[in-house]
Scaffold this motif. Structure first.
Motif, mmCIF file in Angstrom:
data_model
loop_
_atom_site.group_PDB
_atom_site.id
_atom_site.type_symbol
_atom_site.label_atom_id
_atom_site.label_comp_id
_atom_site.label_asym_id
_atom_site.label_seq_id
_atom_site.Cartn_x
_atom_site.Cartn_y
_atom_site.Cartn_z
ATOM 1 N N GLN A 120 0.851 -1.188 0.000
ATOM 2 C CA GLN A 120 0.000 0.000 0.000
ATOM 3 C C GLN A 120 0.886 1.236 0.000
ATOM 4 O OE1 GLN A 120 -2.306 2.080 3.528
ATOM 5 N NE2 GLN A 120 -3.429 0.258 2.910
ATOM 6 N N GLU A 132 0.393 5.468 -0.100
ATOM 7 C CA GLU A 132 -0.635 6.493 0.057
ATOM 8 C C GLU A 132 0.026 7.837 0.290
ATOM 9 O OE1 GLU A 132 -4.810 7.171 2.539
ATOM 10 O OE2 GLU A 132 -3.421 5.562 3.106
ATOM 11 N N TYR A 146 -5.348 13.335 -2.917
ATOM 12 C CA TYR A 146 -5.086 11.960 -2.512
ATOM 13 C C TYR A 146 -4.475 11.165 -3.653
ATOM 14 C CZ TYR A 146 -8.190 12.874 1.442
ATOM 15 O OH TYR A 146 -8.761 13.398 2.568
ATOM 16 N N PHE A 193 -3.490 6.897 -4.017
ATOM 17 C CA PHE A 193 -3.500 5.608 -3.332
ATOM 18 C C PHE A 193 -3.260 4.507 -4.349
ATOM 19 C CE2 PHE A 193 -5.331 1.698 -1.855
ATOM 20 C CZ PHE A 193 -5.009 1.655 -0.503
#
Length: 747
Positions: free
Chosen positions: A440, A442, A741, A743
């Motif tokens: 992940q 981010e 954002y 991600f």
């Protein structure tokens, strides 16, 4: 050819004496012999014709157009050989499918879905969904005594095999190559030795599946003691085979292969692999072309920019094949026969309409580790009832979705006077223990970057009930470890027990008047012991006991936890989890519901949570919605257990977790437009979306500048990728806050 036979047509009138009767009988015998000689002469004069259907992936749909022209010109053939997609067309055609039926099968198939082994997400067992959610798709690696073992291909070919079964009506009985009306040869390659493998007998669908196993994309097929792949590697245009098989004096060879790309257009790993296969294929095709004689007919349709993966353009490919064959009509037409002879030949090729057979017994064969009842729980076919192939394919995909098998096939066999349906699961050769991984990445404007690496080691079939143990470790912005034990308690896995223990530490930000004033390292320990019931293809219900402890250490800012009581809690936990989305991430249709109730008598609080989500398809758009609420009917939620607002599609305009409190409600409605789809073999699409959001904290636990309902508008680009969901978005809050954002990875 026509021969006068007037004496046979105008025999004398027979009287009562013996002589006229004898003369008439003699004349009739001579007439019959003459007619037999005429027929024999006609057959003897017709050349023996071998039809060769070459490989080319989606370009192989051109064979349909060629077969249409051969049918119109009444050209019978004496044997057929096919490779890869040509093997599919050859096998189905010899098994009795007409060109129009082949075209219909191509049109009805969902080719994007065909190269996805997993069933519709709604059909997957909920326990398996939870494992899938935590790790990257495709990261599964077997752990065995000899070391790590990867799956044999990107696509295992489960749906491809079921499609082949349907095309040749395997539901009416196993189709054997040696029992087909004319000789058929299917070419494959032994991946271990590189040998050319020719199937002239045995299972038709297995031979077709073997010949279509593109190396690196579709897993090899273990069949008859060999591991076999696409025959195009050794003989993509099997001219030699039809000469050997039926002594063909005229070969009609259809070449639909791709030409190698210029060097400057070969980019990326997949591009290099595809070019390598094309080069190997083209070399053996050149040798086959060189063996053709002037009496042979070589047809290469102009397929232009239709690639081997353009299955959606099957109708265009068929039309180009038809045009190419028509251009050779002057040479093909002399090979035709009269209508009566062709009708007789075509009748021998026709299998007639498919008839559903009545099944007297259902068997599950071939299992080593798995419980037979685990497979049978999905199979709805009842003995004494006609076979429902649509339902059977659905049930087999449901069983395949349990995650224990690399193949789930069937056969209908005649045992005496009884029809036996044999379900034939093949357990994963790289199991039953697996390593998995998640990642992940981010980044957002208000809080900077974070990363996460997740590793999992899963042991399955610890006992004959199917017990599983999953160890998970995490490194990065959140670190921790967990162990989950899942134990089915009843036949068919309807009842289960579960024990889960975890410890993790992560950074948690706290805000005061919309300003970040503190960052803590929160360490949380959980122990859950529960029993539950599995709701088939719907979800799970659980009831158990939870022990939770949390400690907080100030990283930076004001120590607000020094003013708040620290609570360890234990108590009853009830959960209901339902998932009817069609996809794990970025669904197009379906709904989900997650509800929980935790009551901690010693800590004097309870926590209730409800989250509802839904998606509806609108052509190339998807309409989505979410409603959630978290609160406490008893006491006040402690900071470490409180609800949070802020973050992508959770009040996008604000920082992740910016608002914290009790009695928290949130909702959004979003509209997404599908702007692209991932290449063949990869599930997912890319979308651009806009969302209107609203949220409210009835009892905020920190002082906030804005009170009452908060609004946000989000615009984003994202979708489901091979490494999980990915998106980039911007949000604007009603109080003027803006956040960006990025991600990538697993949630």
């Amino acid at each position: 050819m026509h021969i006068m036979s007037l004496p046979c047509a105008r025999h004398p009138k027979i009287g009562s004496s013996g002589w006229p009767v004898f003369f008439a009988a003699l004349l009739l015998g001579v007439c019959m012999q003459a007619n037999a000689q005429v027929t024999g002469t006609t057959q003897a004069n017709r050349p023996r014709i071998g039809l060769v259907l070459g490989g080319g992936g989606a370009r192989g749909a051109a064979h349909i157009g060629v077969l249409e022209v051969l049918d119109r010109l009444r050209v019978p053939v004496d044997c057929v050989a096919g490779t890869s997609m040509g093997a599919l067309m050859a096998g189905a055609w010899v098994a009795g499918r007409s060109p129009s039926q082949l075209a219909a099968a191509m049109a009805q198939a969902d080719w994007n879905d065909m190269f996805q082994d997993t069933p519709d997400h709604r059909e997957i067992d909920f326990h398996n969904k939870e494992v899938m959610r935590r790790f990257l798709p495709g990261s599964e690696t077997g752990i065995q005594a000899g070391g790590a073992v990867t799956p044999p291909g990107v696509v295992l070919g489960q749906k491809i095999k079921l499609f082949l079964n349907g095309v040749v009506h395997a539901d009416s009985g196993e189709q054997l190559i040696e029992k087909l009306p004319i000789p058929l040869s299917i070419i494959a390659t032994d991946i271990g030795t590189g040998e050319r493998v020719v199937y002239r007998d045995g299972s038709l669908t297995n031979a077709m599946r073997a010949s279509m196993s593109v190396p690196g994309l579709i897993a090899p097929l273990a069949y008859r003691g060999r591991k076999v792949v696409d025959g195009g590697l050794v003989d993509n245009l099997p001219v030699r085979e039809v000469r050997e098989r039926c002594g063909a004096t005229v070969v009609i060879a259809i070449d639909v292969g791709s030409q190698p790309l210029p060097a400057d257009q070969v980019t990326g790993l997949l591009g290099v692999t595809a070019q390598m296969v094309t080069l190997l294929t083209e070399q053996n095709v050149q040798a086959s072309r060189a063996s053709l004689t002037p009496s042979d007919i070589y047809i290469r349709p102009d397929l232009g920019d239709i690639t081997s993966a353009d299955f959606a353009r099957h109708a265009d490919a068929a039309a180009r094949g038809r045009a190419a064959a028509q251009a050779h009509a002057s040479r093909l037409a002399p090979l035709g026969v009269d209508e009566a002879q062709y009708a007789q030949w075509r009748l021998s090729m026709s299998s007639g309409p498919a008839v559903a057979v009545r099944i007297e017994e259902v068997q599950v064969v071939g299992l080593k580790h798995s419980d037979e009842q685990l497979v049978r729980r999905h199979i709805e076919q009842q003995p004494g009832q006609p076979l429902d192939t649509v339902a059977l394919n659905r049930d087999l995909m449901r069983a395949f979705g349990d995650g224990y098998y690399e193949q789930m096939d069937y056969s209908v066999d005649r045992v005496g006077s009884r029809n036996v349906l044999r379900v034939m699961p093949v357990e994963k050769s790289w199991g039953p223990d697996y390593f998995r991984m998640g990642v992940q990445l981010e980044d957002n404007l208000s809080q900077g970057s974070s990363y996460q690496l997740r590793f999992g080691y899963q042991k399955t079939w610890l006992n004959d009930r199917g017990g599983e143990l999953l160890f998970t470790g995490e490194l990065g912005s959140r670190t921790g470890a967990a162990a989950d034990y899942y134990q089915p308690l009843s036949a068919g896995n309807r009842l289960f027990g579960a024990v889960a223990a975890s410890v993790n530490r992560e950074r948690v930000d706290y805000f005061y008047l919309d300003q970040r004033i503190a960052a803590y390292r929160t360490t949380r320990t959980n122990l859950d012991v529960a029993a539950g019931i599995d709701l088939p293809r719907l979800g799970q219900l659980r009831a158990g006991w939870r022990l939770t402890r949390a400690s907080n250490h100030l990283d930076t800012g004001l120590d607000i936890f020094s003013l708040a009581p620290k609570r360890n809690a234990s108590g009853l936990l009830l959960r209901a989890d339902m998932d009817q989305f069609d996809r794990l991430h970025f669904p197009r249709s379906g709904w989900s519901m997650n509800a929980s109730w935790f009551v901690a008598p010693g800590a004097d609080y309870s926590r209730e949570q409800l989250d509802l989500r839904a998606a509806w398809p609108l052509g190339e758009h998807v309409l989505g919605a979410r409603l959630s609420w978290t609160g406490s009917e008893r006491g006040t939620l402690p900071l470490q257990d409180a609800a949070r607002l802020g973050g992508f599609l959770n009040l996008t305009g604000y920082a992740a977790g910016q608002f914290i409190g009790d009695d928290v409600a949130y909702g959004h409605v979003r509209l997404e437009r599908i702007i692209g789809r991932l290449p063949l073999g990869l599930r997912g699409d890319m979308r651009v979306g806009v969302a209107l959001e609203a949220g409210k904290l009835a009892h905020p636990l920190t002082v906030q500048q804005s009170t009452g309902w908060l609004g946000s508008l989000a615009v984003y680009l994202g979708g489901e990728t091979p490494i999980g969901p990915a998106y980039v978005g911007v949000g604007r809050g009603s109080a003027g806050a803006t956040n960006l954002y990025l991600f990538i990875g697993t949630p």
